[in-house]
Scaffold this active site. Structure first.
Site, mmCIF file in Angstrom:
data_model
loop_
_atom_site.group_PDB
_atom_site.id
_atom_site.type_symbol
_atom_site.label_atom_id
_atom_site.label_comp_id
_atom_site.label_asym_id
_atom_site.label_seq_id
_atom_site.Cartn_x
_atom_site.Cartn_y
_atom_site.Cartn_z
ATOM 1 N N ASP A 103 43.577 0.807 -4.564
ATOM 2 C CA ASP A 103 42.266 1.017 -3.980
ATOM 3 C C ASP A 103 42.485 0.984 -2.470
ATOM 4 O O ASP A 103 42.984 -0.015 -1.942
ATOM 5 C CB ASP A 103 41.300 -0.085 -4.405
ATOM 6 C CG ASP A 103 39.943 0.088 -3.761
ATOM 7 O OD1 ASP A 103 39.266 1.072 -4.083
ATOM 8 O OD2 ASP A 103 39.584 -0.751 -2.906
ATOM 9 N N ASP A 106 41.564 -5.464 -3.776
ATOM 10 C CA ASP A 106 41.359 -6.589 -2.870
ATOM 11 C C ASP A 106 40.932 -7.864 -3.590
ATOM 12 O O ASP A 106 40.703 -8.890 -2.958
ATOM 13 C CB ASP A 106 40.360 -6.241 -1.763
ATOM 14 C CG ASP A 106 38.969 -5.919 -2.300
ATOM 15 O OD1 ASP A 106 38.707 -6.220 -3.488
ATOM 16 O OD2 ASP A 106 38.154 -5.388 -1.542
#
Length: 740
Positions: free
Chosen positions: A435, A632
Site C-alpha cells: 500500500d 501501515d
C-alpha cells in the site's frame, strides 16, 4: 457474562526430550477449558490458551503433575545458570570416577590381573549411575510409572542393563561385565545435557537481553521535589525527569524539554530520533542530549518493551506446519526404539552366526568389535547401543531452536515475527503488495501547490474548515498547512464523506464539494478548463484536492507524499529475489503512472478504495498466488489479515503490533527485504536440522543393531547430534540480511 480466552506462557520442568513435550501437550489438549496448547522442548515453555471460567492455572499445573512434570507460571526464558552449573558439576563427578574405571578396564584388556576388578567396576558404576545420575534415574522411574516414554527411558534402560551384567558376572553368570559401560554412557549423557543447556542459553539470549534493557530506577517528582525510586514503585501519571545518558523508565509523553532518543533497542535503527513536547517515548530507550520531563502512561506488561518480549516469547513457543511430522514421529519414537532394541536382542540370541559373520567381515576396520564375546554378551551390547543411539531430542529441537534464534535476531533488528507459521508461509510468497502511503512514501503528505479564484487566506480557511472534519491523510496535511499560516479552522454545519473520494460540507450556509477530479465530475462540475494544470500536477506525483461551491470550481490544492529514499532500490531487490511487486494507491491513473516511472515497477493499481484491497488480494489468491501485503498497520488491517503474510509498518503503536504477522517497528522499508531473507534463512535451517536429525537416526539405529557401534560411542554420537542441531540454529545470529 462470557469469559475471554487467556493466553499464558508457563515454564515446564522435567522434560528430557521432545517426546515429553508431546505427552504434556496431549494431556493439556484433553483438559476441558483448554482451547490451544503448544509445548516447546527447546524453550521449556508451554503456550496455553484457556477459558478462565472453566479452568485455572493451578488446575493446569495439577494436570501436568499427574504425568510427572511441573508447570509454573514464571515463564521468563532466562538462562538457568544454577542448572548449567549443576550439570557441569555432575559431569565432572562422573568423569573423575569413570576415568580410573577406564584405566582399570584397559589394564585388564592388556592381560593385567587386578584383584576384585569386577566388584570395583560395579562400585564405580553404581556411584556414577545412581548418585551422579540420580536426576536421570528419577526421571526414568517417573516416566515408567506414568507410562510416559521419553529419552530418559532409553538412557535408564541402557545404563541399568549394562550395570546388571556386572552383577551377573560377579555371581557367576558367563557374561561380559559391561557395568563400566553403563557409567560411561551416563557420563557422556551428562556431558551432552551440560553442552545442550549452554547452547540453549545462547539460543534464548535475545529474550534475556531484552529483559535486561529495562530501567531499574526512576527520578520522579513527588511533593514538588525530585526523588529516586525503584521502577516497581512508579505509578501511572507520575512525572519523571530523564537526564542525558539515562534510560526512559517507562512509556510516556514528553511534557517538557527537547532531545534526541536512541531507540535502537526497539527499532534496530542506530540513528537517534529527535523528540519534543507531545512526542511519545518508549521505556528502556536512552536519552542522548537534553533533560526532559515525561508523564508516564504505561507500566509493566502494558509497555511497548513488554509487548515485544511477549510477542517474541509467543513466536518462539509457537509451532509451524513442518513440525507436525517431527512431532508425530517423536510421539511414537521411544516405544518403537524399545521394540527395535528387543528385536536386536532376539536377533543376536536366535541368529548369532549371521551377526558374527557381519562382525568378522568388518572387524579389520572397526577397532571396538569384540569377536571373543559370547552370544548373550554380544546381544546385550547391541541392544544397549541401539537404546542409547536413538535420539528424539534432535528431532524435537530441529524446528524450535531455529525459530527461537531467528525470532530473537529479528527482534533485535526491529522486525517482530509474531508467529512461527508466518515463517513457513513466507517461503512460498510469490507476490508482494505495497500500500503506497506510509510504506513506499514517508507517510506524511504536505501541500506543494495552491490556486484559487478567491483570496488565498479566505480559500484556505474554507478548505481547512471542511477538511478538519476528515481523517484522510491529505485532509490532515491541508489543515496543518493552514494552521502554519495562522488560519484557525471553523466548525462546519454538516459533513458527509465518501471514503477515498471526497465529501460535502455546509459552511456559513454555503454548500461545498471537495475531493478528487473524478468525484467532482460525478457531482456535475466541469473541470475541463483546468485539465492541463491538473494533469501537470499529477505527473509530478501530486494528489489534487479540488473545491467547488454552487458557482463551480473555486480552487484546488496539490498535496504530495514524497517517496522514501530506499523505495526504488528495495523494489529492485524484491524483483531480484523472484517476487512480483504490486503497488496499490488511491491516487488517480496519472499520479500512479508517475509513481510507476519513478519506482520502475511493472504493476501499480490506481484509485484503490480501502475495501478494494481485500478484493485484490482474494483475486490473486484465487489465481494460486501466495500473497504478502505491506501496509501501515492501521487502515490496512483487514487486508493484512487476508494476505497469506501481513507485514505491518509500525512506529511502536499498539494497533500496528496487532495488525500483521510481521511488524517492522521503525518503518524502515529495507526491513521488508530483511524480513523475507530472514524468514527464508530460518526455514532453510529448519529443513537442514530435520534432515540431519532424520538422517542420523535412519543410519545410526541399524548400525547399532548390527553390533557395529560400541555403546559408549553410540551415546556420544547421540549427545552431539542434539548439539549439532542447536549450533546450526545459532549460526542464524551471523546471517547477512543487507541485500539492498
Amino acid at each position: 457474562m462470557e469469559n475471554r480466552e487467556i493466553t499464558k506462557i508457563f515454564k515446564v520442568e522435567g522434560m528430557s526430550c521432545a517426546g515429553c513435550a508431546r505427552n504434556i501437550e496431549e494431556t493439556l489438549k484433553r483438559t476441558p477449558g483448554v482451547v490451544y496448547v503448544s509445548v516447546n522442548f527447546a524453550t521449556e515453555n508451554a503456550v496455553v490458551v484457556y477459558d478462565p471460567g472453566k479452568i485455572k492455572p493451578a488446575d493446569l499445573a495439577k494436570k501436568v503433575e499427574t504425568i510427572g512434570y511441573r508447570l509454573m507460571e514464571d515463564a521468563r526464558k532466562e538462562i538457568d545458570e544454577d542448572y548449567v552449573r549443576m550439570m557441569r558439576e555432575r559431569f565432572l563427578y562422573a568423569l573423575s570416577f569413570t576415568i580410573p574405571g577406564v584405566i582399570l578396564m584397559l589394564l585388564e584388556m592388556s592381560k593385567f590381573t587386578i584383584p576384585y576388578s569386577g566388584i570395583i567396576q560395579v562400585l564405580i558404576s553404581s556411584f556414577v549411575i545412581f548418585w551422579v545420575g540420580s536426576q536421570i534415574m528419577k526421571s526414568f522411574i517417573r516416566s515408567i510409572v506414568h507410562g510416559v516414554f521419553g529419552m530418559d527411558v532409553l538412557i535408564g534402560l541402557g545404563t541399568i542393563t549394562s550395570f546388571l551384567t556386572g552383577i551377573m558376572n560377579i555371581v557367576g553368570f558367563n557374561i561380559s561385565n559391561y557395568a563400566l559401560i553403563g557409567a560411561m554412557i551416563m557420563m557422556f549423557h551428562l556431558l551432552g545435557r551440560y553442552l545442550e543447556a549452554m547452547a540453549k542459553g545462547k539460543a534464548i539470549g535475545a529474550i534475556k537481553e531484552l529483559v535486561k534493557l529495562g530501567a531499574k530506577k526512576a527520578n520522579v517528582i513527588r511533593d514538588d521535589r525530585e526523588i529516586e525510586i525503584p521502577i516497581e514503585e512508579l505509578e501511572i501519571g507520575d512525572i519523571v525527569i530523564v537526564k542525558p545518558g539515562e534510560k526512559v523508565p517507562s512509556d510516556g509523553i514528553i511534557i517538557e524539554g527537547d532531545t534526541y532518543i536512541d531507540e535502537s533497542m526497539v527499532t534496530g535503527e542506530s540513528i537517534p530520533v529527535r523528540k519534543s513536547i507531545g512526542d511519545r517515548v518508549i521505556g528502556a530507550t536512552v536519552n542522548q542530549l537534553g533533560s526532559i520531563k515525561v508523564r508516564i502512561d504505561k507500566l509493566g506488561k502494558d509497555t511497548f518493551l513488554s509487548q515485544i518480549i511477549r510477542l517474541v516469547e509467543e513466536a518462539q513457543g509457537s509451532k509451524i506446519p513442518i513440525q507436525e511430522l517431527a512431532d508425530k514421529i517423536t510421539g511414537i519414537f521411544v516405544p518403537i526404539v524399545l521394540l527395535i532394541s528387543l528385536g536386536v536382542f532376539l536377533f543376536w540370541i536366535l541368529f548369532p552366526e549371521a551377526g558374527r559373520h557381519i562382525l568378522l567381515r568388518l572387524s579389520p576396520v572397526i577397532p571396538w568389535v569384540n569377536l571373543g564375546s559370547n552370544v548373550l554378551s554380544q546381544a546385550i551390547s547391541a541392544m544397549v547401543a541401539t537404546l542409547v543411539i536413538a535420539c528424539p531430542c534432535a528431532l524435537g529441537l530441529a524446528t524450535p531452536t531455529a525459530l527461537m534464534v531467528g525470532s530473537g535476531v529479528s527482534a533485535q533488528k526491529g522486525i517482530l515475527i509474531k508467529s512461527g507459521e508466518a515463517v513457513q508461509r513466507m517461503k512460498d510468497i510469490d507476490v508482494l503488495i505495497f500500500d503506497k502511503t506510509g510504506t513506499l512514501t514517508v507517510g506524511k503528505p504536505s501541500v506543494t501547490y495552491l490556486w484559487s479564484k478567491l483570496d488565498e487566506r479566505e480559500f484556505l480557511e474554507i478548505v481547512a474548515s471542511i477538511e478538519n472534519s476528515s481523517e484522510h491523510p491529505l485532509a490532515k496535511a491541508i489543515v496543518e498547512y493552514a494552521i502554519e499560516k495562522g488560519i484557525v479552522p471553523k466548525p462546519v454545519s454538516t459533513f458527509s464523506a465518501v471514503p477515498g473520494r471526497g465529501g460535502k460540507a455546509i459552511l456559513n450556509n454555503r454548500t461545498y464539494t471537495i475531493g478528487n477530479k473524478n468525484f467532482l465530475i460525478e457531482n456535475g462540475y466541469d473541470v475541463s478548463l483546468y485539465e492541463e494544470r491538473l494533469n501537470s500536477l499529477e505527473r509530478e506525483s501530486n494528489s489534487v484536492v479540488l473545491v467547488a461551491d454552487d458557482s463551480g470550481i473555486i480552487g484546488f490544492i496539490g498535496v504530495s507524499d514524497i517517496l522514501k529514499d530506499d523505495s526504488k532500490e528495495v523494489i529492485k531487490t524484491l524483483k531480484r529475489l523472484g517476487l512480483k511487486v504490486i503497488v496499490l494507491t488511491g491516487d488517480n491513473a496519472s499520479i500512479a503512472s508517475a509513481i510507476k516511472d519513478k519506482l520502475e515497477i511493472d504493476h501499480i493499481i490506481a484509485e484503490v478504495l480501502p475495501e478494494d484491497k481485500m478484493r485484490i488480494i482474494k483475486t490473486l489468491q484465487g489465481q494460486g498466488h501466495k500473497v504478502a501485503m505491506v501496509g501501515d498497520g492501521i487502515n490496512d488491517a483487514p487486508a493484512l489479515r487476508q494476505a497469506d503474510v501481513g507485514i505491518a509498518m509500525g512506529t511502536g503503536t499498539d494497533i500496528a503490533i496487532e495488525a500483521g504477522d510481521i511488524v517492522l517497528i521503525n518503518g524502515d522499508i529495507k526491513n521488508v527485504v530483511r524480513a523475507i531473507l530472514l524468514s527464508r534463512e530460518i526455514f532453510r535451517r529448519i529443513k537442514q536440522n530435520l534432515f540431519w536429525a532424520f538422517f542420523y537416526n535412519v543410519i545410526a539405529i541399524p548400525v547399532a543393531g548390527l553390533g557395529l557401534l560400541h555403546p559408549v560411542i553410540a551415546e556420544l554420537a547421540m549427545a552431539f547430534s542434539s548439539i549439532n542441531v542447536i549450533t546450526n540454529s545459532l549460526r542464524l545470529k551471523g546471517v547477512k540480511l543487507d541485500e539492498t
